[in-house]
Design an enzyme around this catalytic site. Structure first.
Site: not given
Ligand code: NI
Length: 170
Positions: A100, A142-143, A146
């Site tokens: 990341c 993953h995004e 966030h």
């Molecule tokens: Ni990331």
């Protein structure tokens, strides 16, 4: 429009949930997406989320033809995804060494669903609705995390599988 500073783990705003985008096709939204693209390219990322450049709005971008950070994965078409939702289409997870831009120099083995449906909007407010598998599914998860204020180290189950990039994966 310019390359932005990527916030690193420890910045409190990375742990906050992001707000939905209300207005599409605006100069502000186009400027944000442009900044995300410039920053992702400068840092050689495969994806980036708006909170990583200090904007807590539900905007992520991802996609690449090839990437030296992930040499063994299939390409993903370039996508701007706004106000996303994710539905798991399987109970099956797999493990992979994620990285990341907000956690530079490190990798961790993270479980993700292998097949998902994701829905949301593009920059013009047009609907995006896709079923994807594998690395594409992983990147979106993953995004999306966030936008919830979650960084991948929070998803690692075996902290022995958290390492610096220059060390040997076992
Ligand atoms: Ni990331």
């Amino acid at each position: 429009m310019s390359v932005q500073k990527v916030l690193k783990m420890g910045e409190p705003s990375l742990l906050l949930p992001s707000a939905e985008v209300v207005d599409f096709d605006t100069p502000q939204l186009r400027a944000l997406v442009s900044d995300l693209y410039e920053t992702m390219e400068a840092y050689h990322g495969v994806g980036i989320a708006a909170p990583q450049i200090g904007v807590n709005q539900q905007v992520v971008i991802f996609g690449f033809e090839s990437n030296p950070r992930y040499p063994d994965v299939e390409p993903i078409s370039s996508t701007v995804l706004i106000n996303p939702t994710i539905t798991a289409l399987t109970d099956k997870e797999d493990l992979y060494w994620e990285a990341c831009l907000s956690v530079p120099g490190l990798r961790g083995e993270v479980p993700r669903w292998t097949k998902i449906r994701y829905q949301g909007f593009d920059i013009n407010g047009e609907i995006i609705d896709r079923v994807v598998e594998g690395f594409h599914a992983r990147v979106v998860q993953h995004e999306y995390d966030h936008l919830l204020g979650i960084l991948y180290p929070q998803r690692i189950r075996d902290m022995k599988k958290f390492r610096f990039e220059e060390t040997q994966a076992k």
